[in-house]
Every structure is written in C-alpha cells, then in structure tokens.
Design an enzyme around this catalytic site. Sequence first.
Site, mmCIF file in Angstrom:
data_model
loop_
_atom_site.group_PDB
_atom_site.id
_atom_site.type_symbol
_atom_site.label_atom_id
_atom_site.label_comp_id
_atom_site.label_asym_id
_atom_site.label_seq_id
_atom_site.Cartn_x
_atom_site.Cartn_y
_atom_site.Cartn_z
ATOM 1 N N ASP A 7 -5.806 -6.005 9.538
ATOM 2 C CA ASP A 7 -5.715 -6.214 8.517
ATOM 3 C C ASP A 7 -6.811 -6.379 7.813
ATOM 4 O OD1 ASP A 7 -6.418 -3.588 6.205
ATOM 5 O OD2 ASP A 7 -5.464 -5.032 5.159
ATOM 6 N N GLU A 67 -8.195 -2.725 11.430
ATOM 7 C CA GLU A 67 -8.901 -1.620 11.380
ATOM 8 C C GLU A 67 -10.052 -1.248 10.651
ATOM 9 O OE1 GLU A 67 -6.439 -0.187 7.701
ATOM 10 O OE2 GLU A 67 -7.663 -0.917 6.354
ATOM 11 N N ASP A 139 -0.935 -6.802 2.351
ATOM 12 C CA ASP A 139 -1.425 -6.822 3.870
ATOM 13 C C ASP A 139 -0.917 -6.867 4.737
ATOM 14 O OD1 ASP A 139 -4.327 -6.997 2.139
ATOM 15 O OD2 ASP A 139 -2.482 -8.179 1.382
#
Length: 164
Positions: A7, A67, A139
């Site tokens: 991420d 992502e 996160d």
Amino acid sequence: MRILGIDPGSRITGYGVIATCGHEIGFVTCGTIRTAGETDFSRRLLIIFQDLCEVISVHTPEVAAVEDIFINRNPRSALKLGHARGAAVVAALHNNLAVYDYTARKVKQSVAGYGQAEKGQVQHMVRSLLGLDSIPSEDAADALAVAICHAHHAAFHSELATRI
C-alpha cells in the site's frame, strides 16, 4: 506461494506478506515504512525502495501486488503518491518479482465484500481472514488486503486454467 502486498504512500508505505496453499492463506509478516522524518522527497523514495528490498530479501515472496493510485483532489499529492508507488514497483521488479496492480475498490470488494468499505472494516476483515490476534495498523492492513486480493484472483485464474 508467498505474496507481498504493498500500500504505497509518500509518508507511510504499508507492506504485508502472506503465504498461500490452494485456497488457504496464512500470515507471514506486515509493517510500515515511515519516511515522514525525511524532508528530502527523493530520499523518501530511496527509503521506500531500500526497505522494500529488505522485506523481499528476508521474506522471499514470489509476487508483489500493489494498490493502484487513485486521483484525489490535490494533484500534487497524487503525483507524490505515484512516485512512491513507482519506487515500490521498482523494488519488486529489481528483485525479480512479477507485479500485479489492483484498484482500492477491487481490494475492498475482495476482502470486505463491498468496494467502498471503510478502513476499519478492511482492518477487521484482514484480522479475521488471517486469524490475527490483533488488528494491524491501517497501512499494514491495506497492504495485507492487497495481498489477499491477489491470492483470491490468482486462485480463480488457476482454477480456470485447470478447467480448460
């Protein structure tokens, strides 16, 4: 198979590694790379690259799932996020990992069953799916969710190939 989920963020990059065997998934590790203390943006990118290379070296994933960036209202923030994502992708490619991209919507849909799930819902589902004792940080949970999303998609494509 071990999957590294990432991420990306210019201040905090989440990572998570899971292991899969068929439809079973298991937790390996997760954490965050924090660069907020570094004032030089270029050095932040270097930290992301180096720290992800270390994670890859220690936990030996075979693939990386990252992502995809979303466009928010602040173009400057979107550009910085894109740079951080680029540093993460280059770290994976530098270590000979195949890289797969997933939108936030697809990740949330895969993990929580709803493409607009809140961060807290994603954290709860990641904890539940991986049987964790505690809830990972936002996160790290997002990174684990990206890895889980890839595990679901890889299993689906594998089954489809077997049927054909």
